[in-house]
Design a protein around this motif. Structure first.
Motif, PDB file in Angstrom:
ATOM      1  N   SER A  26       0.884  -1.017   0.036  1.00 14.09           N
ATOM      2  CA  SER A  26       0.146   0.025   0.184  1.00 14.09           C
ATOM      3  C   SER A  26       0.940   1.027  -0.124  1.00 14.09           C
ATOM      4  CB  SER A  26      -0.935   0.042   1.131  1.00 14.09           C
ATOM      5  OG  SER A  26      -0.223   0.099   2.268  1.00 14.09           O
ATOM      6  N   ASP A  27       0.362   2.372  -0.342  1.00 11.69           N
ATOM      7  CA  ASP A  27       1.114   3.525  -0.578  1.00 11.69           C
ATOM      8  C   ASP A  27       1.415   3.911   0.981  1.00 11.69           C
ATOM      9  OD1 ASP A  27       0.577   3.849  -3.218  1.00 11.69           O
ATOM     10  OD2 ASP A  27      -1.106   5.132  -3.011  1.00 11.69           O
ATOM     11  N   ALA A  28       0.607   3.885   1.735  1.00  8.53           N
ATOM     12  CA  ALA A  28       0.895   4.157   3.387  1.00  8.53           C
ATOM     13  C   ALA A  28       2.062   3.344   3.792  1.00  8.53           C
ATOM     14  CB  ALA A  28      -0.248   4.025   4.085  1.00  8.53           C
ATOM     15  N   GLY A  29       2.257   2.033   3.450  1.00 15.47           N
ATOM     16  CA  GLY A  29       3.386   1.249   3.966  1.00 15.47           C
ATOM     17  C   GLY A  29       4.468   1.467   3.270  1.00 15.47           C
ATOM     18  N   ILE A  30       4.629   1.814   1.884  1.00 18.61           N
ATOM     19  CA  ILE A  30       5.742   2.166   1.287  1.00 18.61           C
ATOM     20  C   ILE A  30       6.211   3.618   1.685  1.00 18.61           C
ATOM     21  CG2 ILE A  30       6.464   3.022  -1.034  1.00 18.61           C
ATOM     22  CD1 ILE A  30       4.652   1.035  -2.240  1.00 18.61           C
ATOM     23  N   ALA A  31       5.452   4.458   1.973  1.00 13.59           N
ATOM     24  CA  ALA A  31       5.676   5.880   2.612  1.00 13.59           C
ATOM     25  C   ALA A  31       6.245   5.602   4.133  1.00 13.59           C
ATOM     26  CB  ALA A  31       4.606   6.495   2.792  1.00 13.59           C
ATOM     27  N   ALA A  32       5.783   4.869   4.859  1.00 11.94           N
ATOM     28  CA  ALA A  32       6.399   4.482   6.117  1.00 11.94           C
ATOM     29  C   ALA A  32       7.711   3.773   6.008  1.00 11.94           C
ATOM     30  CB  ALA A  32       5.479   3.587   6.920  1.00 11.94           C
ATOM     31  N   TYR A  33       7.729   3.081   5.194  1.00 11.00           N
ATOM     32  CA  TYR A  33       9.216   2.319   4.975  1.00 11.00           C
ATOM     33  C   TYR A  33      10.307   3.146   4.488  1.00 11.00           C
ATOM     34  CZ  TYR A  33      12.799  -0.500   2.737  1.00 11.00           C
ATOM     35  OH  TYR A  33      13.927  -1.127   2.283  1.00 11.00           O
ATOM     36  N   ARG A  34       9.837   3.945   3.683  1.00  9.85           N
ATOM     37  CA  ARG A  34      10.892   5.019   2.981  1.00  9.85           C
ATOM     38  C   ARG A  34      10.999   5.980   4.132  1.00  9.85           C
ATOM     39  NH1 ARG A  34       8.002   6.385  -2.518  1.00  9.85           N
ATOM     40  NH2 ARG A  34       8.657   4.816  -3.838  1.00  9.85           N
ATOM     41  N   ALA A  35      10.171   6.419   5.134  1.00 12.69           N
ATOM     42  CA  ALA A  35      10.625   7.290   6.084  1.00 12.69           C
ATOM     43  C   ALA A  35      11.401   6.773   7.246  1.00 12.69           C
ATOM     44  CB  ALA A  35       9.269   7.953   6.779  1.00 12.69           C
ATOM     45  N   ALA A  36      11.195   5.392   7.579  1.00 10.17           N
ATOM     46  CA  ALA A  36      12.098   4.523   8.180  1.00 10.17           C
ATOM     47  C   ALA A  36      13.508   4.583   7.852  1.00 10.17           C
ATOM     48  CB  ALA A  36      11.342   3.260   8.677  1.00 10.17           C
ATOM     49  N   LEU A  37      13.708   4.407   6.573  1.00 13.90           N
ATOM     50  CA  LEU A  37      14.984   4.069   5.972  1.00 13.90           C
ATOM     51  C   LEU A  37      15.798   5.395   5.576  1.00 13.90           C
ATOM     52  CD1 LEU A  37      16.680   1.903   5.053  1.00 13.90           C
ATOM     53  CD2 LEU A  37      15.891   2.216   2.607  1.00 13.90           C
ATOM     54  N   GLN A  38      15.059   6.585   5.766  1.00 14.59           N
ATOM     55  CA  GLN A  38      15.577   7.917   5.474  1.00 14.59           C
ATOM     56  C   GLN A  38      16.703   8.248   6.234  1.00 14.59           C
ATOM     57  OE1 GLN A  38      14.768   9.497   2.335  1.00 14.59           O
ATOM     58  NE2 GLN A  38      16.433  10.752   2.520  1.00 14.59           N
ATOM     59  N   ASP A  39      16.565   8.033   7.730  1.00 18.90           N
ATOM     60  CA  ASP A  39      17.417   8.351   8.435  1.00 18.90           C
ATOM     61  C   ASP A  39      18.740   7.991   8.223  1.00 18.90           C
ATOM     62  OD1 ASP A  39      15.768  10.021   9.691  1.00 18.90           O
ATOM     63  OD2 ASP A  39      14.916   8.674  11.272  1.00 18.90           O
ATOM     64  N   GLY A  40      18.879   6.630   7.674  1.00 19.63           N
ATOM     65  CA  GLY A  40      20.130   5.932   7.266  1.00 19.63           C
ATOM     66  C   GLY A  40      20.266   5.701   5.999  1.00 19.63           C
ATOM     67  N   ASN A  41      19.899   6.764   5.087  1.00 19.51           N
ATOM     68  CA  ASN A  41      19.940   6.569   3.707  1.00 19.51           C
ATOM     69  C   ASN A  41      21.223   6.113   3.194  1.00 19.51           C
ATOM     70  OD1 ASN A  41      19.666   6.905   0.895  1.00 19.51           O
ATOM     71  ND2 ASN A  41      18.333   9.074   1.161  1.00 19.51           N
ATOM     72  N   PRO A  42      21.481   4.929   2.393  1.00 19.51           N
ATOM     73  CA  PRO A  42      22.583   4.477   2.088  1.00 19.51           C
ATOM     74  C   PRO A  42      23.097   5.541   0.863  1.00 19.51           C
ATOM     75  CG  PRO A  42      21.081   2.849   1.947  1.00 19.51           C
ATOM     76  CD  PRO A  42      20.116   4.082   2.145  1.00 19.51           C
ATOM     77  N   ALA A  43      22.240   6.611   0.505  1.00 20.67           N
ATOM     78  CA  ALA A  43      22.867   7.435  -0.365  1.00 20.67           C
ATOM     79  C   ALA A  43      23.941   8.383  -0.003  1.00 20.67           C
ATOM     80  CB  ALA A  43      21.544   8.164  -1.038  1.00 20.67           C
ATOM     81  N   GLU A  44      23.768   8.457   1.243  1.00 24.64           N
ATOM     82  CA  GLU A  44      24.800   9.374   1.936  1.00 24.64           C
ATOM     83  C   GLU A  44      26.370   8.860   1.662  1.00 24.64           C
ATOM     84  OE1 GLU A  44      24.217   9.577   6.115  1.00 24.64           O
ATOM     85  OE2 GLU A  44      22.236  10.326   5.610  1.00 24.64           O
ATOM     86  N   LEU A  45      26.441   7.553   1.457  1.00 24.34           N
ATOM     87  CA  LEU A  45      27.606   7.056   0.860  1.00 24.34           C
ATOM     88  C   LEU A  45      27.965   7.632  -0.640  1.00 24.34           C
ATOM     89  CD1 LEU A  45      27.284   3.275   1.671  1.00 24.34           C
ATOM     90  CD2 LEU A  45      28.976   4.792   2.623  1.00 24.34           C
ATOM     91  N   TRP A  46      27.151   7.683  -1.286  1.00 25.01           N
ATOM     92  CA  TRP A  46      27.230   8.294  -2.734  1.00 25.01           C
ATOM     93  C   TRP A  46      27.889   9.732  -2.596  1.00 25.01           C
ATOM     94  CZ3 TRP A  46      24.879   4.004  -2.415  1.00 25.01           C
ATOM     95  CH2 TRP A  46      24.972   2.823  -3.357  1.00 25.01           C
ATOM     96  N   GLU A  47      27.218  10.533  -1.552  1.00 25.91           N
ATOM     97  CA  GLU A  47      27.274  11.934  -1.360  1.00 25.91           C
ATOM     98  C   GLU A  47      28.882  12.140  -0.841  1.00 25.91           C
ATOM     99  OE1 GLU A  47      25.559  15.495   1.383  1.00 25.91           O
ATOM    100  OE2 GLU A  47      24.303  13.624   1.212  1.00 25.91           O
ATOM    101  N   MET A  48      29.211  11.206  -0.056  1.00 25.09           N
ATOM    102  CA  MET A  48      30.471  11.465   0.393  1.00 25.09           C
ATOM    103  C   MET A  48      31.567  11.304  -0.489  1.00 25.09           C
ATOM    104  SD  MET A  48      29.697   9.352   4.081  1.00 25.09           S
ATOM    105  CE  MET A  48      31.440   8.945   4.354  1.00 25.09           C
ATOM    106  N   ARG A  49      31.220  10.134  -1.356  1.00 24.80           N
ATOM    107  CA  ARG A  49      32.334   9.812  -2.334  1.00 24.80           C
ATOM    108  C   ARG A  49      32.255  11.101  -3.494  1.00 24.80           C
ATOM    109  NH1 ARG A  49      32.606   6.687  -7.336  1.00 24.80           N
ATOM    110  NH2 ARG A  49      30.310   5.920  -7.267  1.00 24.80           N
ATOM    111  N   GLY A  50      30.834  11.762  -3.683  1.00 21.23           N
ATOM    112  CA  GLY A  50      30.964  12.686  -4.638  1.00 21.23           C
ATOM    113  C   GLY A  50      31.778  13.829  -4.195  1.00 21.23           C
TER     114      GLY A  50
END
Length: 269
Positions: A26-50
């Motif tokens: 569900s949209d709500a479930g996906i949104a909740a999942y993204r919000a939970a993961l955002q605090d430890g977003n793996p993209a921060e690794l790319w940002e650091m390398r960038g």
């Protein structure tokens, strides 16, 4: 936490993604999942390398990108992404972020980007993969700001019109266009809700949240990649990386997204 530890955490998180999503589509479930993961977003690794790549001297000219002008002046990054695409007088053309970065790599650093910057920019390894990292680093400097693409310049205005034509143009073996999926409310593909990019709130999801970490791919992807992937799914030939056509399409969509808060790097399916 050091970079290796971050990488291990990112891999572990990506491995859990599909089972978690499968539990609640569900949209709500996906949104909740993204919000939970955002605090430890793996993209921060790319940002650091960038950031490292931005400051590293490379290419035949042994220069860094620190004097690259993204529209706010040489080396000024804060707010630059929020005003792209824009017209650059030195290149005499409208450029989005990645097109401008390629220009700076060629002119400032002396890179011959043609051998690998078509589809190579979308690979996980090799020189082309640097683009996602650099783009993430730059985009993050506008995080929380609103898009404000200036369409008053004649070249930008022309790009918007070309982008609009491309958005609606039906072609390819499926007779699809961008509008087929993104011009109405309530459309889905594989249970995933599709944003209506003709609405400001839809553009917030479809434009203002890139670059983003794609959980299903364990990679950070950019808007240029998103365009290539959409055309690939429509079974078109590969679009050329940073082509004028793709830049025009992004100019049109970013202009619709004016006023939306930039949330990059983001988390996506």
């Amino acid at each position: 936490m050091n970079i290796n530890a971050w990488a291990i955490a990112a891999v572990a998180t990506a491995g859990l993604a599909q089972p978690l999503l499968a539990q609640d589509q569900s949209d709500a479930g996906i949104a909740a999942y993204r919000a939970a993961l955002q605090d430890g977003n793996p993209a921060e690794l790319w940002e650091m390398r960038g950031e490292v790549l931005w400051k590293t001297k490379r290419g035949t000219k042994n220069a860094s990108l620190e004097t690259c002008d993204l529209g706010k002046g040489p080396g000024k990054l804060e707010g630059a992404y929020a005003e792209l695409p824009r017209y650059f007088a030195d290149a005499r053309k409208v450029m989005d972020l990645e097109a401008r970065l390629v220009y700076c790599m060629e002119t400032l650093q002396g890179w011959d980007t043609k051998p690998y910057f078509n589809k190579g920019a979308f690979k996980s390894k090799g020189p082309g993969s640097d683009m996602a990292a650099i783009a993430t680093f730059v985009a993050a400097k506008s995080n929380g700001m609103a898009f404000k693409v200036d369409t008053s310049h004649p070249a930008v205005n022309a790009a918007v019109k070309t982008g609009e034509d491309l958005f609606w143009r039906r072609s390819g073996p499926f007779d699809f266009s961008c509008a087929t999926c993104h011009a109405e409310d309530g459309k889905r593909i594989r249970l995933q809700g599709l944003p209506n990019l003709l609405k400001t709130e839809g553009a917030a999801t479809g434009v203002a949240t890139w670059p983003a970490y794609r959980v299903s791919q364990s990679e950070v992807r950019t808007l240029q990649h998103r365009m290539w992937d959409c055309y690939w799914q429509m079974r078109h030939p590969d679009v050329q990386y940073t082509s004028d056509a793709v830049t025009a399409l992004l100019t049109y969509m970013n202009a619709i997204g004016n006023g939306n808060e930039i949330k990059s790097p983001y988390i996506k399916r």
